[in-house]
Design a protein around this motif. Structure first.
Motif, PDB file in Angstrom:
ATOM      1  N   ARG A 112       0.631   9.377  11.759  1.00 57.90           N
ATOM      2  CA  ARG A 112      -0.087   8.327  12.963  1.00 57.90           C
ATOM      3  C   ARG A 112      -0.222   9.164  14.272  1.00 57.90           C
ATOM      4  O   ARG A 112      -1.215   9.091  14.892  1.00 57.90           O
ATOM      5  CB  ARG A 112       0.955   7.369  13.423  1.00 57.90           C
ATOM      6  CG  ARG A 112       1.248   6.113  11.907  1.00 57.90           C
ATOM      7  CD  ARG A 112       1.974   4.965  12.760  1.00 57.90           C
ATOM      8  NE  ARG A 112       1.118   4.251  13.591  1.00 57.90           N
ATOM      9  CZ  ARG A 112       0.635   3.159  13.102  1.00 57.90           C
ATOM     10  NH1 ARG A 112       0.595   2.703  11.780  1.00 57.90           N
ATOM     11  NH2 ARG A 112      -0.190   2.554  13.595  1.00 57.90           N
ATOM     12  N   ALA A 113       0.779  10.368  14.342  1.00 59.48           N
ATOM     13  CA  ALA A 113       0.508  11.011  15.657  1.00 59.48           C
ATOM     14  C   ALA A 113      -0.780  12.059  15.422  1.00 59.48           C
ATOM     15  O   ALA A 113      -1.360  12.215  16.390  1.00 59.48           O
ATOM     16  CB  ALA A 113       1.976  11.788  15.876  1.00 59.48           C
ATOM     17  N   ALA A 114      -0.604  12.501  14.390  1.00 62.03           N
ATOM     18  CA  ALA A 114      -2.092  13.489  14.074  1.00 62.03           C
ATOM     19  C   ALA A 114      -3.373  12.769  14.328  1.00 62.03           C
ATOM     20  O   ALA A 114      -4.388  13.295  14.717  1.00 62.03           O
ATOM     21  CB  ALA A 114      -1.716  14.098  12.877  1.00 62.03           C
ATOM     22  N   LEU A 115      -3.268  11.158  13.807  1.00 60.26           N
ATOM     23  CA  LEU A 115      -4.681  10.583  13.784  1.00 60.26           C
ATOM     24  C   LEU A 115      -4.819   9.889  15.163  1.00 60.26           C
ATOM     25  O   LEU A 115      -5.991   9.645  15.637  1.00 60.26           O
ATOM     26  CB  LEU A 115      -4.434   9.534  12.650  1.00 60.26           C
ATOM     27  CG  LEU A 115      -4.586  10.025  11.401  1.00 60.26           C
ATOM     28  CD1 LEU A 115      -3.892   8.817  10.435  1.00 60.26           C
ATOM     29  CD2 LEU A 115      -5.708  10.644  10.921  1.00 60.26           C
ATOM     30  N   ALA A 116      -3.705   9.538  15.976  1.00 58.67           N
ATOM     31  CA  ALA A 116      -3.871   8.814  17.149  1.00 58.67           C
ATOM     32  C   ALA A 116      -4.927   9.274  18.057  1.00 58.67           C
ATOM     33  O   ALA A 116      -5.081  10.535  18.397  1.00 58.67           O
ATOM     34  CB  ALA A 116      -2.465   8.616  18.038  1.00 58.67           C
ATOM     35  N   GLY A 117      -5.782   8.370  18.713  1.00 64.92           N
ATOM     36  CA  GLY A 117      -6.753   8.612  19.403  1.00 64.92           C
ATOM     37  C   GLY A 117      -8.024   9.366  18.994  1.00 64.92           C
ATOM     38  O   GLY A 117      -8.992   9.533  19.744  1.00 64.92           O
ATOM     39  N   SER A 118      -7.976   9.817  17.764  1.00 71.19           N
ATOM     40  CA  SER A 118      -9.202  10.648  17.103  1.00 71.19           C
ATOM     41  C   SER A 118      -9.874   9.623  16.153  1.00 71.19           C
ATOM     42  O   SER A 118     -10.806   9.871  15.893  1.00 71.19           O
ATOM     43  CB  SER A 118      -8.542  11.775  16.275  1.00 71.19           C
ATOM     44  OG  SER A 118      -7.797  12.831  17.381  1.00 71.19           O
ATOM     45  N   VAL A 119      -8.858   8.813  15.226  1.00 68.68           N
ATOM     46  CA  VAL A 119      -9.674   8.192  14.170  1.00 68.68           C
ATOM     47  C   VAL A 119      -9.366   6.589  14.178  1.00 68.68           C
ATOM     48  O   VAL A 119      -8.016   6.331  14.677  1.00 68.68           O
ATOM     49  CB  VAL A 119      -9.101   8.702  12.828  1.00 68.68           C
ATOM     50  CG1 VAL A 119      -9.703   7.880  11.759  1.00 68.68           C
ATOM     51  CG2 VAL A 119      -9.277  10.297  12.827  1.00 68.68           C
ATOM     52  N   MET A 120     -10.184   5.722  13.853  1.00 65.74           N
ATOM     53  CA  MET A 120      -9.741   4.320  13.834  1.00 65.74           C
ATOM     54  C   MET A 120      -8.783   4.047  12.826  1.00 65.74           C
ATOM     55  O   MET A 120      -8.945   4.667  11.718  1.00 65.74           O
ATOM     56  CB  MET A 120     -10.906   3.526  13.762  1.00 65.74           C
ATOM     57  CG  MET A 120     -10.647   1.919  13.632  1.00 65.74           C
ATOM     58  SD  MET A 120     -12.231   0.941  13.703  1.00 65.74           S
ATOM     59  CE  MET A 120     -13.096   1.458  12.232  1.00 65.74           C
ATOM     60  N   LEU A 121      -7.704   3.401  13.112  1.00 65.27           N
ATOM     61  CA  LEU A 121      -6.537   3.084  11.919  1.00 65.27           C
ATOM     62  C   LEU A 121      -6.741   1.549  11.602  1.00 65.27           C
ATOM     63  O   LEU A 121      -6.996   0.561  12.364  1.00 65.27           O
ATOM     64  CB  LEU A 121      -5.241   3.385  12.743  1.00 65.27           C
ATOM     65  CG  LEU A 121      -4.913   4.651  12.982  1.00 65.27           C
ATOM     66  CD1 LEU A 121      -3.728   4.652  13.746  1.00 65.27           C
ATOM     67  CD2 LEU A 121      -5.114   5.926  11.880  1.00 65.27           C
ATOM     68  N   VAL A 122      -6.413   1.493  10.140  1.00 63.35           N
ATOM     69  CA  VAL A 122      -6.294   0.138   9.604  1.00 63.35           C
ATOM     70  C   VAL A 122      -5.132   0.332   8.677  1.00 63.35           C
ATOM     71  O   VAL A 122      -4.886   1.099   8.063  1.00 63.35           O
ATOM     72  CB  VAL A 122      -7.528  -0.104   8.463  1.00 63.35           C
ATOM     73  CG1 VAL A 122      -7.459  -1.354   7.793  1.00 63.35           C
ATOM     74  CG2 VAL A 122      -8.943  -0.299   9.251  1.00 63.35           C
ATOM     75  N   GLU A 123      -4.350  -0.855   8.845  1.00 63.75           N
ATOM     76  CA  GLU A 123      -2.915  -1.102   8.059  1.00 63.75           C
ATOM     77  C   GLU A 123      -3.131  -1.916   6.882  1.00 63.75           C
ATOM     78  O   GLU A 123      -3.934  -2.972   6.973  1.00 63.75           O
ATOM     79  CB  GLU A 123      -1.902  -1.331   8.947  1.00 63.75           C
ATOM     80  CG  GLU A 123      -1.713  -0.220   9.998  1.00 63.75           C
ATOM     81  CD  GLU A 123      -0.408  -0.696  10.928  1.00 63.75           C
ATOM     82  OE1 GLU A 123       0.284  -1.678  10.665  1.00 63.75           O
ATOM     83  OE2 GLU A 123      -0.020   0.034  11.567  1.00 63.75           O
ATOM     84  N   GLU A 124      -2.685  -1.498   5.746  1.00 66.18           N
ATOM     85  CA  GLU A 124      -2.823  -2.497   4.781  1.00 66.18           C
ATOM     86  C   GLU A 124      -1.196  -2.364   3.826  1.00 66.18           C
ATOM     87  O   GLU A 124      -0.620  -1.647   3.799  1.00 66.18           O
ATOM     88  CB  GLU A 124      -3.767  -1.811   3.671  1.00 66.18           C
ATOM     89  CG  GLU A 124      -5.210  -2.140   4.007  1.00 66.18           C
ATOM     90  CD  GLU A 124      -6.157  -1.763   2.692  1.00 66.18           C
ATOM     91  OE1 GLU A 124      -5.785  -2.100   1.728  1.00 66.18           O
ATOM     92  OE2 GLU A 124      -7.189  -1.880   2.848  1.00 66.18           O
ATOM     93  N   GLU A 125      -1.068  -3.613   3.280  1.00 66.08           N
ATOM     94  CA  GLU A 125       0.215  -3.781   2.621  1.00 66.08           C
ATOM     95  C   GLU A 125      -0.302  -3.117   1.058  1.00 66.08           C
ATOM     96  O   GLU A 125      -1.361  -3.341   0.662  1.00 66.08           O
ATOM     97  CB  GLU A 125       0.700  -5.134   2.452  1.00 66.08           C
ATOM     98  CG  GLU A 125       1.219  -5.576   3.828  1.00 66.08           C
ATOM     99  CD  GLU A 125       1.877  -7.109   3.604  1.00 66.08           C
ATOM    100  OE1 GLU A 125       1.660  -7.618   2.588  1.00 66.08           O
ATOM    101  OE2 GLU A 125       2.139  -7.768   4.641  1.00 66.08           O
ATOM    102  N   ALA A 126       0.802  -2.744   0.357  1.00 71.68           N
ATOM    103  CA  ALA A 126       0.639  -2.424  -0.944  1.00 71.68           C
ATOM    104  C   ALA A 126       0.140  -3.596  -1.628  1.00 71.68           C
ATOM    105  O   ALA A 126       0.715  -4.732  -1.440  1.00 71.68           O
ATOM    106  CB  ALA A 126       2.022  -1.395  -1.656  1.00 71.68           C
ATOM    107  N   PRO A 127      -0.204  -3.428  -2.860  1.00 76.32           N
ATOM    108  CA  PRO A 127      -0.704  -4.512  -3.851  1.00 76.32           C
ATOM    109  C   PRO A 127       0.909  -5.213  -4.249  1.00 76.32           C
ATOM    110  O   PRO A 127       2.046  -4.493  -4.437  1.00 76.32           O
ATOM    111  CB  PRO A 127      -1.113  -4.092  -5.080  1.00 76.32           C
ATOM    112  CG  PRO A 127      -1.872  -2.849  -4.404  1.00 76.32           C
ATOM    113  CD  PRO A 127      -0.993  -2.267  -3.411  1.00 76.32           C
ATOM    114  N   HIS A 128       0.874  -6.658  -4.027  1.00 76.08           N
ATOM    115  CA  HIS A 128       2.073  -7.290  -4.454  1.00 76.08           C
ATOM    116  C   HIS A 128       2.662  -7.000  -5.873  1.00 76.08           C
ATOM    117  O   HIS A 128       3.590  -7.295  -6.256  1.00 76.08           O
ATOM    118  CB  HIS A 128       2.532  -8.643  -3.922  1.00 76.08           C
ATOM    119  CG  HIS A 128       2.200  -8.787  -2.531  1.00 76.08           C
ATOM    120  ND1 HIS A 128       3.050  -8.206  -1.649  1.00 76.08           N
ATOM    121  CD2 HIS A 128       1.308  -9.171  -1.666  1.00 76.08           C
ATOM    122  CE1 HIS A 128       2.901  -8.500  -0.299  1.00 76.08           C
ATOM    123  NE2 HIS A 128       1.666  -9.065  -0.376  1.00 76.08           N
ATOM    124  N   ALA A 129       1.590  -6.924  -6.680  1.00 73.02           N
ATOM    125  CA  ALA A 129       1.648  -7.129  -8.255  1.00 73.02           C
ATOM    126  C   ALA A 129       0.806  -5.924  -8.787  1.00 73.02           C
ATOM    127  O   ALA A 129       0.142  -5.180  -8.215  1.00 73.02           O
ATOM    128  CB  ALA A 129       1.553  -8.441  -8.765  1.00 73.02           C
TER     129      ALA A 129
END
Length: 337
Positions: free
Chosen positions: A68-85
């Motif tokens: 996160r620190a390496a990406l912060a301010g440089s790249v747009m971030l999207v968070e996803e949960e892992a597939p539940h099944a």
């Protein structure tokens, strides 16, 4: 997840533990993105940060501080949960009766997430490959009297692909549970231990008559509607029951047996003057309505060369098509006999 933003050509960096990023990678690739995936925080190098236009953090990667620190301010971030099944599953999707606009939003999302699509002849939603980018599209459509791919083979392919970890969409005309053999395909998935979901569709039994201005129920005219399969001639005891019940009779897949079906209903008590109609190719530019009576409809169909796919409607509600024809800007019904 349906990606609704144009990301064609966008450099996307998918970050997450081994085995949990596959679904996200496939989805972004199908949407046209350039995708690189990494499975550890240390793999997020300055070169990748400079390359990426979007970073997708999957599951535990959302808490990887160095990444996160390496990406912060440089790249747009999207968070996803892992597939539940497990990814492997089957989704039966009702495509409706012949227009891409009648496919539900849930159906569109299922196609967008599909790895494999098994499609019917009657599932005329346009360019399936565009709706399910990157998916394997297998045509298993059936013609009247000719099943190029037997039902058992359809079910085998469906289960085999799902057990291999893929999302399989079974795209069916109309609604999967209205003479669509959806129950058999659900049973095949359940028997194999494969997760299965059914997304309903607009049934041709209701939608196609409606497209011709025929409501299958109408206050003061009919509060009963019976939908029957026309694959085989109508037995006398069933024809008698229908004649006594009254209301509206809708026949699906019945063009080859229209003559014996009409004859059975007349023989068993339904008046030959009962209004009746055939609506061909509903919701397509070639839609056509042939309107007559139970006694005259078979001859009208023969003279005009009407053919499948078509829906047959028998009952007083057919008279409402005359109201439909009088609406502002309407064309006359093509044939009235």
């Amino acid at each position: 997840m349906l990606i609704e933003t144009d990301i064609a050509g966008l450099p996307v960096l998918v970050i997450g533990p081994i085995g949990l990023t596959d679904a996200a990678e496939r989805r972004y690739r199908r949407a046209g993105a350039q995708v690189i995936s990494v499975q550890s925080p240390d793999a997020v190098t300055p070169v990748l940060v400079e390359w990426a236009g979007l970073a997708v953090l999957v599951d535990a990667a959302r808490d990887w501080g160095p990444a996160r620190a390496a990406l912060a301010g440089s790249v747009m971030l999207v968070e996803e949960e892992a597939p539940h099944a497990a990814r492997g599953r089957v989704v039966l999707v009702g495509a409706g009766p012949g227009s891409a606009g009648l496919l539900t939003l849930d159906g569109l999302r299922a196609l967008a997430d599909a790895d494999v699509v098994l499609t019917d002849r009657l599932a005329e939603v346009g360019d399936v490959a565009a709706l399910a980018p990157g998916a394997e599209v297998i045509d298993v459509g059936k013609l009247p009297g000719h099943h190029a791919v037997p039902q058992t083979e359809i079910e085998r392919i469906m289960v085999e692909r799902a057990l291999a970890g893929l999302t399989v969409v079974r795209l069916k005309g109309g609604d999967p549970y209205v003479f669509g053999r959806g129950g058999e395909e659900v049973a095949a998935a359940v028997g194999a231990g494969v997760p299965v979901t059914v997304l309903p569709g607009v049934s041709s039994a209701v939608g196609v008559p409606g497209a011709a201005g025929i409501p299958v129920t109408h206050r003061g005219v009919s509060h009963v509607v019976t939908v029957i399969s026309g694959h085989v001639p109508l037995e006398d005891h069933r024809a008698t029951a229908l004649a006594q019940l009254g209301g509206t009779v809708v026949v699906l897949m019945g063009m080859n047996n229209l003559v014996p079906i009409a004859a059975a209903l007349e023989r068993c008590g339904l008046d030959a003057d009962t209004p009746a109609a055939v609506v061909e190719r509903g919701f397509t530019p070639d839609q056509r309505s042939l309107v007559g009576t139970l006694g005259t409809l078979p001859g009208l169909v023969e003279r005009r060369g009407a053919a499948s796919p078509a829906v047959i409607v028998i009952g007083e509600v057919v008279r409402q098509s005359e109201v439909w024809a009088r609406r502002a800007g309407a064309r006359e019904l093509e044939v009235v006999g």
